[in-house]
Design a protein around this motif. Structure first.
Motif, short mmCIF file in Angstrom:
data_model
loop_
_atom_site.label_atom_id
_atom_site.label_comp_id
_atom_site.label_asym_id
_atom_site.label_seq_id
_atom_site.Cartn_x
_atom_site.Cartn_y
_atom_site.Cartn_z
N ASN A 76 0.85 -1.19 0.00
CA ASN A 76 0.00 0.00 0.00
C ASN A 76 0.88 1.24 0.00
OD1 ASN A 76 -2.34 -1.57 0.12
ND2 ASN A 76 -2.34 -1.60 2.37
N ILE A 77 0.47 2.27 -0.73
CA ILE A 77 1.32 3.43 -0.89
C ILE A 77 0.55 4.72 -0.67
CG2 ILE A 77 0.93 3.63 -3.39
CD1 ILE A 77 3.89 4.47 -3.65
N VAL A 78 1.22 5.66 -0.03
CA VAL A 78 0.73 7.03 0.10
C VAL A 78 1.82 7.95 -0.46
CG1 VAL A 78 -0.02 8.86 1.68
CG2 VAL A 78 -0.59 6.47 2.18
N LEU A 79 1.43 8.81 -1.38
CA LEU A 79 2.37 9.75 -1.99
C LEU A 79 2.31 11.07 -1.22
CD1 LEU A 79 1.40 9.09 -5.72
CD2 LEU A 79 3.38 8.17 -4.50
N ALA A 80 3.44 11.51 -0.69
CA ALA A 80 3.49 12.71 0.14
C ALA A 80 4.33 13.79 -0.53
CB ALA A 80 4.06 12.39 1.52
N ASP A 130 -2.09 7.27 -13.73
CA ASP A 130 -1.21 6.36 -13.00
C ASP A 130 -1.62 6.27 -11.53
OD1 ASP A 130 1.34 6.00 -15.02
OD2 ASP A 130 0.44 7.98 -15.15
N ILE A 131 -1.95 7.40 -10.94
CA ILE A 131 -2.36 7.42 -9.53
C ILE A 131 -3.67 6.65 -9.34
CG2 ILE A 131 -3.16 8.94 -7.68
CD1 ILE A 131 -1.19 11.05 -8.72
N LYS A 132 -4.61 6.86 -10.26
CA LYS A 132 -5.90 6.17 -10.16
C LYS A 132 -5.71 4.66 -10.33
CE LYS A 132 -9.61 8.07 -11.85
NZ LYS A 132 -10.60 8.71 -12.76
N ALA A 133 -4.87 4.27 -11.27
CA ALA A 133 -4.66 2.83 -11.52
C ALA A 133 -4.04 2.14 -10.33
CB ALA A 133 -3.78 2.65 -12.76
N ALA A 134 -3.18 2.84 -9.61
CA ALA A 134 -2.50 2.25 -8.46
C ALA A 134 -3.34 2.36 -7.18
CB ALA A 134 -1.16 2.95 -8.24
N ASN A 135 -4.46 3.08 -7.27
CA ASN A 135 -5.28 3.33 -6.07
C ASN A 135 -4.43 3.94 -4.95
OD1 ASN A 135 -7.73 3.35 -4.66
ND2 ASN A 135 -7.31 1.38 -3.69
N ALA A 136 -3.51 4.82 -5.35
CA ALA A 136 -2.61 5.45 -4.39
C ALA A 136 -3.31 6.60 -3.68
CB ALA A 136 -1.36 5.97 -5.11
N LYS A 137 -2.97 6.77 -2.43
CA LYS A 137 -3.47 7.90 -1.67
C LYS A 137 -2.50 9.08 -1.84
CE LYS A 137 -6.00 5.16 1.73
NZ LYS A 137 -5.84 3.88 1.05
N VAL A 138 -3.05 10.28 -1.81
CA VAL A 138 -2.27 11.47 -2.15
C VAL A 138 -2.32 12.49 -1.02
CG1 VAL A 138 -2.03 13.42 -3.74
CG2 VAL A 138 -2.65 11.15 -4.61
N LEU A 139 -1.12 12.95 -0.63
CA LEU A 139 -0.99 14.07 0.30
C LEU A 139 -0.36 15.21 -0.49
CD1 LEU A 139 0.37 12.23 3.47
CD2 LEU A 139 -1.99 12.96 3.00
#
Length: 561
Positions: A280-284, A295-304
């Motif tokens: 699981n990843i969160v981009l800060a 790319d962010i949507k495909a990875a279901n990444a959370k964004v700060l």
């Protein structure tokens, strides 16, 4: 070299003086003390936004022992309740910072062993310390914590300083300095595309990616070996490796990897590692999303998202009399600047929930930059959600934070006007059941804030740092609707004093902030100053990136006849 030695070499500077901390629309000063809500309190007749998009007028919020008991327009007030009349005030859920370094110090550098091999350095020397916890380096009494609370933050996920894998984050409430204030420990594994310097592996971003893959794979093998050894006879005893063990919670998806990224290339690289390994990843620290939305949507990444915005000096420059090449170059820069202001709106348009992280930003810029984002397409509802509900969901604390409703922590921001209006000022912040009171400035008839102090003139200041006391002068002049100034300080290179332009001088009531740059040891350092002015005396703090915050006091020089 330890932190103190580095501080002495690179900074002989002590810094500043006067101070204005917030933006021109929000005024406060540090409280002389906080009071604990240990009994029952009723704040009535307020306009209460319980969650983004849901507002109740002429409402009451009932608090008991730091928890919300009820919110609404017809809340019965018990006899034992202390009533606070909030006529004309606006109440919002306390803000939540998704990634903060406020109050966090950097660990001392580790000495290299005598048999040091730069191609295979020890983990600690290489900045690989995932077993560390940020709480060992966090000081809730640091003035930076108070600065962020002043602008409305009541909860923060604090992250460790350091190299590639500096350690694990924790969630704290920005309440009383006498409490531990810890809500959750080891909430994320911090990762950065940052080696410990050239000449040592991993010294490049590609080297960091290769090292991360290697560590993740070995941690997987170590975890599997440990499970088999515990359940199967005849296996060799596994060796304990604290670096690998620090990954176990990530492998089990109990915590995410919090990747600090500064541009779209780093976002792609972080998402590539996530796709290969499945964590699981969160981009800060995100500030460039326009090219990586899918790319962010495909990875279901959370964004700060970072609320730090670029300087707009270029947009104000006059290029009509310049060459066509310069005009075209300036046009491209202006287009890039305008696109940077729309990043939050682009995330909203793509239906990607995001929150804010304060890493690398200044508390004084929060409300100003939020308004700029709103002016560039971000809805007020989503902006508030990024500060509250989205942040709570990303951190996994939505059961007790993010909204104002029964059973949740009494964390709230009480303002004089609607949050995104030009006249809005913070009057109170409630964090962990403690009420912090702030001064609000008077308004002129044209709606601008009226300064209650006179900052124009010459000031002499003294600042105390680990390297000792140092001082200088600050000369401030009125220019149009604002101020300009120059500050002197001990030259880090030796040989007397150096000087710098004071930037972003702001005054709200009796609270002032500004910043300036210092060149030391080949580095360019940003210094910010904030504090209160009482008559001819200034009391505040200066903050230097990576070095912490230090007290600074100044006295205004009387005018000569």
């Amino acid at each position: 070299m330890n932190l103190l030695s580095k501080f002495r070499m690179q900074l002989g500077v002590t810094v500043l003086l006067v101070s204005l901390h917030f933006s021109t629309t929000i005024a406060q000063s540090d409280p002389t003390g906080e009071r604990r809500v240990t009994g029952t309190y009723a704040i009535k007749n307020a306009t209460i936004t319980t969650s983004p998009g849901t507002t109740v007028t002429n409402a009451t919020i009932l608090i008991k022992d730091g928890l919300i008991q009820a919110v609404g327009s017809n809340v019965p007030i018990p006899k034992e309740a202390q009533v606070i009349n909030a006529d004309s005030l606006y109440i919002y859920p306390g803000f939540i910072d998704g990634a903060s370094t406020a109050g966090v110090s950097k660990p001392a550098e580790v000495d290299r062993p005598s048999d040091f091999n730069p191609s295979n350095p020890p983990d600690e020397v290489a900045g690989i310390t995932p077993w560390r916890t940020v709480l060992d380096y966090y000081d809730g009494k640091n003035s930076q914590v108070a600065d962020w609370r002043k602008v409305g933050f009541t909860i923060a996920q604090v992250v460790p300083e350091g190299g590639m894998l500096p350690g694990k984050a924790a969630v704290v409430v920005l309440g009383s300095a006498s409490s531990t204030n810890v809500i959750a420990q080891n909430t994320a594994l911090m990762a950065k595309f940052r080696g410990m310097g050239r000449g040592m592996y991993p010294g490049t971003q590609l080297g960091v990616m290769a090292k991360f893959r290697d560590l993740y794979k070995n941690a997987s093998y170590s975890a599997e070996h440990g499970r088999l050894f515990a359940s199967t006879a005849g296996l060799q005893r596994p060796e304990i490796n604290k670096t690998y063990e620090a990954f176990y919670a990530v492998l089990d998806k109990n915590i995410p990897v919090l990747f600090e990224v500064s541009n779209d290339l780093e976002i792609r690289r972080a998402l590539k590692l996530q796709k290969e390994n499945g964590f699981n990843i969160v981009l800060a620290g995100v500030n460039e999303v326009d090219a990586v939305i899918e790319d962010i949507k495909a990875a279901n990444a959370k964004v700060l998202l970072s609320f730090k915005l670029p300087d707009d000096k270029v947009t104000k420059s006059k290029v009509e009399d310049k060459s066509e090449e310069i005009q075209n170059r300036t046009k491209r820069v202006i287009e890039a600047y305008e696109l940077a202001l729309k990043q939050a709106a682009l995330l909203e348009e793509a239906n990607i929930p995001f929150a804010f992280g304060s890493m690398g930003a200044r508390s004084a810029d929060l409300h100003k930059n939020l308004k700029i984002m709103v002016e560039n397409g971000l809805s007020e509802k989503t902006a508030l959600a990024a500060l509250t509900t989205n942040a709570a969901n990303i951190l996994g604390i939505q059961k007790f934070a993010g909204t104002l409703e029964k059973g949740k922590l009494a964390n709230m921001v009480i303002m004089t006007d609607p949050i995104f209006s030009e006249s809005a000022q913070i009057k109170h912040v409630v964090a962990d059941g403690y009420i912090f009171d702030y001064d609000v400035s008077k308004k002129k008839s044209n709606g601008n804030e009226e300064a209650s102090v006179e900052i124009e003139g010459s000031w002499e200041y003294v600042s105390d740092t680990p390297a000792g006391s140092s001082g200088g002068t600050m000369d401030i002049k009125k220019e149009g609707d604002g101020y300009k100034g120059t500050i002197t300080y001990d030259n880090p290179a030796g040989g007397g004093k150096a000087s710098s332009e004071m930037k972003d001088i702001n005054i709200s009531g009796n609270y002032m902030t500004f910043s300036f740059g210092v060149s030391a040891g080949g580095m360019s350092l940003d210094v910010t100053v904030s504090g209160d002015i009482q008559g001819d005396e200034f009391s505040g703090n200066m903050s230097l990136a990576d070095f912490g915050s230090f007290p600074l006091n100044a006295t205004k020089t009387p005018k000569q006849r």
